[in-house]
Design a protein around this motif. Structure first.
Motif, mmCIF file in Angstrom:
data_model
loop_
_atom_site.group_PDB
_atom_site.id
_atom_site.type_symbol
_atom_site.label_atom_id
_atom_site.label_comp_id
_atom_site.label_asym_id
_atom_site.label_seq_id
_atom_site.Cartn_x
_atom_site.Cartn_y
_atom_site.Cartn_z
ATOM 1 N N ASP A 176 5.912 -27.216 0.034
ATOM 2 C CA ASP A 176 7.125 -27.406 -0.770
ATOM 3 C C ASP A 176 8.006 -26.512 -0.661
ATOM 4 O OD1 ASP A 176 6.546 -27.125 -3.143
ATOM 5 O OD2 ASP A 176 7.558 -29.224 -4.128
ATOM 6 N N ALA A 177 7.124 -25.064 -1.100
ATOM 7 C CA ALA A 177 8.391 -23.941 -0.970
ATOM 8 C C ALA A 177 8.736 -24.080 -2.729
ATOM 9 C CB ALA A 177 9.404 -23.863 0.134
ATOM 10 N N CYS A 178 8.161 -24.379 -3.885
ATOM 11 C CA CYS A 178 8.757 -23.886 -5.012
ATOM 12 C C CYS A 178 8.695 -22.479 -5.419
ATOM 13 C CB CYS A 178 8.267 -24.866 -6.136
ATOM 14 S SG CYS A 178 7.007 -25.009 -5.876
ATOM 15 N N PRO A 179 8.968 -22.167 -5.996
ATOM 16 C CA PRO A 179 9.076 -20.742 -6.428
ATOM 17 C C PRO A 179 7.516 -19.822 -7.334
ATOM 18 C CG PRO A 179 10.866 -21.690 -7.576
ATOM 19 C CD PRO A 179 10.060 -22.197 -6.964
ATOM 20 N N ASN A 180 6.759 -20.754 -8.146
ATOM 21 C CA ASN A 180 5.631 -20.772 -8.406
ATOM 22 C C ASN A 180 4.371 -20.804 -7.208
ATOM 23 O OD1 ASN A 180 5.574 -22.946 -8.091
ATOM 24 N ND2 ASN A 180 3.757 -23.778 -9.851
ATOM 25 N N LEU A 181 5.173 -21.131 -6.324
ATOM 26 C CA LEU A 181 3.913 -21.245 -4.730
ATOM 27 C C LEU A 181 4.582 -20.318 -3.911
ATOM 28 C CD1 LEU A 181 3.955 -25.022 -3.750
ATOM 29 C CD2 LEU A 181 3.032 -24.433 -5.141
ATOM 30 N N THR A 182 5.662 -19.928 -3.226
ATOM 31 C CA THR A 182 6.312 -19.010 -2.873
ATOM 32 C C THR A 182 6.913 -17.399 -3.379
ATOM 33 O OG1 THR A 182 7.943 -20.058 -2.513
ATOM 34 C CG2 THR A 182 7.139 -21.323 -1.239
ATOM 35 N N GLY A 183 7.087 -17.669 -4.232
ATOM 36 C CA GLY A 183 6.882 -16.132 -5.331
ATOM 37 C C GLY A 183 6.384 -14.501 -4.400
ATOM 38 N N LEU A 208 4.289 -22.782 5.971
ATOM 39 C CA LEU A 208 5.234 -23.322 6.361
ATOM 40 C C LEU A 208 5.785 -24.346 5.220
ATOM 41 C CD1 LEU A 208 3.381 -25.791 9.550
ATOM 42 C CD2 LEU A 208 4.937 -24.035 9.601
ATOM 43 N N HIS A 209 7.128 -24.726 5.209
ATOM 44 C CA HIS A 209 7.709 -25.395 4.629
ATOM 45 C C HIS A 209 7.605 -26.872 4.653
ATOM 46 C CE1 HIS A 209 11.895 -26.024 1.934
ATOM 47 N NE2 HIS A 209 10.508 -26.557 2.129
ATOM 48 N N CYS A 210 6.947 -27.597 4.282
ATOM 49 C CA CYS A 210 7.312 -29.850 4.486
ATOM 50 C C CYS A 210 8.711 -30.043 5.065
ATOM 51 C CB CYS A 210 7.628 -30.172 2.902
ATOM 52 S SG CYS A 210 7.523 -31.620 3.538
#
Length: 524
Positions: A176-183, A208-210
């Motif tokens: 879902d592209a939250c910061p701790n995932l996509t930093g 991929l972003h949901c």
């Protein structure tokens, strides 16, 4: 004398066999019922109530069978052990399937349970050489401390190791592209790409972003806060006071309205806004009368210019809800989801042009509006936002088209490694007929490896991607039902076991479970 002993021995053997069969049936029944308890998110102690109901029923229907039902163990501790055994069996079956995966992808998200423990569901979708797709919960990782990108990577790595999955077979990850995932520096996705690069320097993961999350974010450009705020305050005035709520319901019943009540708006529920706007719109006259009687006048409801805005919001959010529902099916392929988004964008263009011409067939609630041109502009802004987002899916568009429509896609747009194979495919009339008569998975499975190796590889890669994290959101709903304020003592291990059972499409091997249980009993 010898015949008598022989007959006696046969009778004893038959009795033992019958007892053994009866006992196995009781154990199997215990496993089957425990499986249903977990699937339906019931408390483990409900097994005792189920057994009580079984015994009362058998006493009335077939009392001679009561002893057989008495042997079914459904105590809380037994059901707990059965659920643990079933979850282990499902995990073992998943591990065996994973050994045959040509490639796989992951979908993951993170949320807290009622005890504020961070829970990380990791869903796995893998595909075999014969295009058999498996989509299962790989693990539910509980995290007591921090949830940084490094922490999440540690959990994901442990999950893959446990299932025997190789990093170089990983095709993509959906979040879902939250910061701790996509930093960019220490996010989970960065760590995952670094890990893959260590093994294969030329391999690039697809992130991929949901698609559902992106679709929900698009509606923010409509800037309908002045509508949502008034609607929310109105609903809160009616619902927050018990007397007001009772009297309003009585008013609706008296007028025999289709809506029996109005609900709160919850921003985290994807379909909530449209439903609230629709109910308030349909009941606006009753709401206005009720509020005036209560000395709480809402001037916006009598303002013709303002009333047109919620009418527009009702129509647009209803259209977006239709798209949202289409994207919520489990097991959808990424090209199917992106096709639904592209179709919605075309609809926006059509409706926008029609609104300019005062043609409102597809916006029935907006018919009372006077100034329509601003709504056409708002639809254009919404279309532009849809075009701005989904860039990660757009980057895959040519490859998705090639896999979903291999006979009509442009060879020039295909990657060089597959162009010659694509020409051979499009020139084969027999394969064209076969493509129209079978599913996509069956079609690619039927292609010969020696003739279409690269096309098959591309198809496996596209078909294995998750288009959304909907499976994670579904799992969070099940999690919150199982671990609520009334059942907050459920351990992380038991929660993980229940969620694996509740979300799994794999059927437990009850025969193996019963045999294992029998060996344990005999060893004692």
């Amino acid at each position: 004398m010898g015949q008598t002993k022989k007959k006696k021995l046969q009778t004893q053997q038959g009795l033992f066999t019958k007892l053994h069969t009866t006992r196995e049936a009781a154990v199997r029944t215990s496993y089957v019922i425990s499986h249903k308890i977990a699937r339906k998110s019931k408390a483990f102690s409900d097994g005792e109530f189920i057994k009580e109901c079984l015994l009362d029923s058998v006493a009335l229907i077939c009392p001679e069978k009561k002893d057989a039902f008495e042997n079914i163990s459904l105590s809380r501790r037994t059901v707990t052990r059965r659920v643990e055994d079933i979850a282990e069996n499902l995990e073992l079956q998943l591990k065996n399937r994973a050994a045959d995966f040509e490639c796989f992808s992951l979908a993951l998200d993170e949320s807290c349970d009622v005890r504020d423990t961070a829970q990380l569901p990791i869903f796995l979708r893998g595909i075999t050489a014969d295009f058999q797709v498996t989509e299962e919960l790989a693990a539910m990782q509980s995290m007591k401390g921090t949830t940084t990108g490094n922490d999440l990577f540690t959990e994901v790595n442990a999950c893959l190791d446990k299932l025997g999955l190789k990093w170089d077979n990983l095709a993509g990850v959906t979040t879902d592209a939250c910061p701790n995932l996509t930093g960019k520096n220490v996010g989970l996705l960065k760590r995952m790409q670094d890990k893959v690069t260590e093994i294969n320097p030329v391999q690039k993961l697809t992130f991929l972003h949901c698609i559902i999350h992106q679709e929900v974010l698009c509606k923010t450009v409509l800037k309908m806060d002045h509508v949502v705020d008034v609607v929310t305050k109105t609903v809160n005035f009616i619902r927050a006071r018990a007397l007001n709520h009772r009297q309003f319901i009585a008013l609706l019943e008296e007028n025999e309205m289709e809506h029996g009540d109005i609900s709160y708006h919850c921003s985290v529920r994807w379909l909530s806004l449209s439903k609230v706007l629709k109910s308030v719109w349909d009941l606006r006259e009753q709401i206005q009368d009720f509020c005036v009687k209560k000395g709480h006048d809402i001037p916006e409801l009598s303002d013709e210019d303002w009333v047109a805005d919620p009418g527009f919001a009702v129509d647009v959010t209803a259209l977006m809800n239709q798209l949202n529902v289409k994207l919520q099916c489990r097991g959808l392929f990424v090209h199917e989801m992106y096709s639904a988004v592209k179709a919605f964008m075309r609809k926006l263009q059509l409706i926008s042009s029609q609104v300019k011409d005062n043609f409102l067939t597809h916006l029935p609630t907006l018919k009372e509006a006077i100034h329509l041109h601003k709504y056409s502009a708002m639809l254009e802004v919404l279309h532009a936002e849809f075009s701005r987002r989904f860039q990660d899916f757009k980057a895959l568009e040519n490859e998705m088209d090639m896999v979903s429509s291999p006979f009509t896609c442009s060879v020039d747009n295909a990657s060089s490694d597959v162009q010659m194979e694509l020409i051979d495919l499009q020139s084969d009339t027999l394969l064209a007929g076969h493509f129209r008569s079978v599913s996509l998975l069956d079609f690619y499975s039927s292609l010969k490896e020696e003739n279409f190796p690269h096309l098959r590889n591309h198809a496996q890669r596209i078909l294995v991607f998750f288009g959304s994290t909907y499976v994670c959101e579904q799992t969070f709903s099940v999690m919150k039902f199982n671990k609520s304020k009334h059942r907050s003592s459920v351990t992380d291990d038991h929660l993980s076991a229940v969620l694996r059972i509740a979300t799994s499409d794999i059927q437990p091997d009850f025969n193996a479970l019963v045999q294992t249980q029998n060996r344990l009993d005999y060893s004692h």
